[in-house]
Design an enzyme around this catalytic site. Structure first.
Site, PDB file in Angstrom:
ATOM      1  N   THR A  29      -3.853  28.498  38.140  1.00  0.00           N
ATOM      2  CA  THR A  29      -3.977  29.891  37.694  1.00  0.00           C
ATOM      3  C   THR A  29      -2.785  30.310  36.811  1.00  0.00           C
ATOM      4  O   THR A  29      -2.703  31.470  36.415  1.00  0.00           O
ATOM      5  CB  THR A  29      -4.122  30.922  38.858  1.00  0.00           C
ATOM      6  OG1 THR A  29      -2.845  31.110  39.502  1.00  0.00           O
ATOM      7  CG2 THR A  29      -5.141  30.469  39.881  1.00  0.00           C
ATOM      8  N   ASP A  57      14.428  49.071  39.783  1.00  0.00           N
ATOM      9  CA  ASP A  57      14.441  49.543  41.171  1.00  0.00           C
ATOM     10  C   ASP A  57      15.136  48.570  42.116  1.00  0.00           C
ATOM     11  O   ASP A  57      15.803  48.997  43.063  1.00  0.00           O
ATOM     12  CB  ASP A  57      13.010  49.801  41.659  1.00  0.00           C
ATOM     13  CG  ASP A  57      12.208  48.519  41.733  1.00  0.00           C
ATOM     14  OD1 ASP A  57      11.946  47.932  40.664  1.00  0.00           O
ATOM     15  OD2 ASP A  57      11.886  48.079  42.845  1.00  0.00           O
ATOM     16  N   GLY A  83       9.939  41.496  40.725  1.00  0.00           N
ATOM     17  CA  GLY A  83       9.082  42.651  40.426  1.00  0.00           C
ATOM     18  C   GLY A  83       8.822  43.343  41.751  1.00  0.00           C
ATOM     19  O   GLY A  83       9.643  44.093  42.245  1.00  0.00           O
ATOM     20  N   GLY A  84       7.696  43.035  42.387  1.00  0.00           N
ATOM     21  CA  GLY A  84       7.428  43.541  43.733  1.00  0.00           C
ATOM     22  C   GLY A  84       8.268  42.852  44.792  1.00  0.00           C
ATOM     23  O   GLY A  84       8.436  43.370  45.893  1.00  0.00           O
ATOM     24  N   SER A  90      -1.392  43.540  38.587  1.00  0.00           N
ATOM     25  CA  SER A  90      -1.278  43.607  37.126  1.00  0.00           C
ATOM     26  C   SER A  90      -1.873  42.356  36.499  1.00  0.00           C
ATOM     27  O   SER A  90      -1.957  42.240  35.292  1.00  0.00           O
ATOM     28  CB  SER A  90       0.186  43.753  36.718  1.00  0.00           C
ATOM     29  OG  SER A  90       0.921  42.623  37.117  1.00  0.00           O
ATOM     30  N   LYS A 140       1.731  32.733  41.939  1.00  0.00           N
ATOM     31  CA  LYS A 140       0.914  33.589  42.805  1.00  0.00           C
ATOM     32  C   LYS A 140      -0.169  32.817  43.549  1.00  0.00           C
ATOM     33  O   LYS A 140      -0.651  33.266  44.591  1.00  0.00           O
ATOM     34  CB  LYS A 140       0.259  34.686  41.973  1.00  0.00           C
ATOM     35  CG  LYS A 140       1.255  35.617  41.293  1.00  0.00           C
ATOM     36  CD  LYS A 140       1.608  36.788  42.182  1.00  0.00           C
ATOM     37  CE  LYS A 140       2.492  37.804  41.443  1.00  0.00           C
ATOM     38  NZ  LYS A 140       2.852  38.937  42.284  1.00  0.00           N
TER      39      LYS A 140
END
Lengths: 316, 316
Positions: free
Chosen positions: A54, A214, A184-185, A83, A58
């Site tokens: 993929t 963040d 990211g997350g 996303s 992930k």
């Protein structure tokens, strides 16, 4: 029957995840380049998760979560918001066991990522490009379908799955002293943090766009903060750290390195030039951080993915 | 002392070249992609010469020629004219034995290729971008320096060196039935033709831009023809077939496949998307030909190189 994790993954949980997903995923190669070593002042191994099935790491977390929740997945499907890379990975992982996958995607997701979710048989629902809209839409579709929600990063089974990338890298190269991982997350970084804590001894750097800072602000202040509607070119890193990811990162990461958009683009150019590996901008944050830090010694970079719209690049 | 080849390389000559250069060059990996296999209707192995030292297969021939002519190279240096990859390869190969390399380059050569020649310590002289100007300038500098001329492709030691790429691929994958190889001056293709004749049994396709179609026209008419000032995006394939290369290709190649500029660009896009390998446009001709022919069966593609100016690609 495998039970879902309700606590921070242990060393044994990560090993079990690695064993569980091994028949399905690629054991990705690492790349090196003498020219890159000169530029970044160290001996670099670039772990190629862009060559993962993929096109991104992930697939690891998604496959692990699907296998842990296999009976639920088979009875009423799985659902997530993403996303892009997690959506494609979940659609792919679900297809491996014959389950249905409902994917909520922001309306501005890259075309290649939308095509990829479709290619693996995922059922897409589009929503506004905000975290709130994604979660609301996911909840609605979940109620309609009774599908099981698999969060892209804020989930211990996902974290254990993503940890296997770093586990592989450190198992093959225990001499690694510095490790650069995009954030990211926080699924990949919290997994890397645990794998390095249990199986390695590297200084671990989270690599984050300044336009989605963040993780940096949360790391410095000690309190999780949220980022909204970021416009960074590193489209996979626009999300805020998850609740389960933040404390792991706070405890086991040495530093968050902020990268400007220009630095990310330069990292991407240098990766293409020196390794000939085509990565997505999110992966270039790790490269950019290595070029910025010049830490010396044996270093690893997780090239997290390689999915982007290539048709905008013309040869003339 | 190794003698320079004065005849078409034999099977033994190719094996000897492979052994001679092995300590210096990369044994490059092959890549595969399920998605690419679907699109091209076969089982494909893409031999990654873009991961060869200097970023192209040219390192093989150059290293072989330098080792064969080592004493001449050490006494007065070597010289060549090249659109880029052979120049960089010769500069690199010369540096491996401590010899000097004089490189004649067209004034419109890509910046990255110029930088690469400089990086390996080559001494550059620029000339007009025509084959005639290149050869005249090379002759002049050669007279001034007494450097030994190593032609980019019209040379049996170069051909034997380039043949080792196909030799490796066929040794590792004797089941290959169809083989796609880009053709410019014909060094790589004539080497592939010999390696496949001696060690393989594949149908061999030369892959050529329509805008530089001398190999096609020569193959069809039986007489070598010249191409002038081609504007193809496949900048490594603008040259005409060499005198020594043409008869080998005529005898041992099954077909020359012409590719439009659009087909080459699409091949490049699909290579990036499916294999995440960053190749130069010349290498995309092989990919484009495979996508056009859809031959079925086990197929090989020689990805000949990965050097191009990447800075023109922006992420915004």
């Amino acid at each position: 029957m495998t039970a879902s994790l309700t606590e921070v993954p242990t060393a044994q949980d990560i090993k079990a995840a690695a064993q569980r997903i091994a028949p399905y995923i690629n054991r990705t190669p690492s790349f090196s380049s003498l020219r890159f070593n000169e530029l970044a002042c160290g001996e670099y191994l670039l772990k190629g998760e862009h060559l993962q099935l993929t096109g991104a790491f992930k697939a690891r977390g998604a496959m692990n979560a699907i296998l842990v929740h296999q009976s639920k997945a088979l009875s009423s499907g799985v659902i997530t918001h993403s996303s892009g890379n997690h959506g494609a990975a979940l659609a792919w992982a679900a297809s491996q066991v014959g389950a249905k996958a409902y994917i909520i995607m922001p309306s501005n997701a890259p075309k290649s990522k939308i095509a990829s979710v479709r290619h693996y048989g995922g059922v897409i629902t589009f929503c506004e490009p905000t975290l709130e809209a994604r979660e609301t839409t996911a909840t609605r579709i979940q109620k309609e379908t009774s599908a099981y929600l698999i969060h892209p990063y804020d989930d211990y089974d996902i974290i254990a799955g993503q940890a296997t990338a770093t586990y592989e890298l450190l198992k093959d190269n225990p001499e690694i002293e510095h490790l650069f991982v995009p954030v990211g997350g926080g699924g990949l970084l919290s997994g890397a943090a645990l794998a390095n804590y249990y199986f390695g001894n590297a200084k671990l750097y989270g690599c984050e766009p300044e336009l989605a800072r963040d993780a940096y602000d949360g790391f410095v202040s000690g309190k999780r903060v949220l980022v909204k509607n970021s416009e960074t070119i590193a489209d996979g890193l626009k999300t805020s750290l998850g609740k389960k990811n933040f404390p792991i990162i706070k405890s086991h990461v040495n530093q968050i390195i902020l990268l400007t958009e220009k630095e990310i683009e330069t990292g991407w150019h240098i990766c293409l030039e020196t390794t000939k590996q085509f990565i997505e901008p999110s992966a270039a944050t790790g490269v950019a951080a290595a070029l910025k830090m010049k830490t010396k010694g044996v270093c690893g970079i997780l090239l997290c993915g390689g999915n982007m719209d290539v048709r905008k690049f013309t040869l003339r």
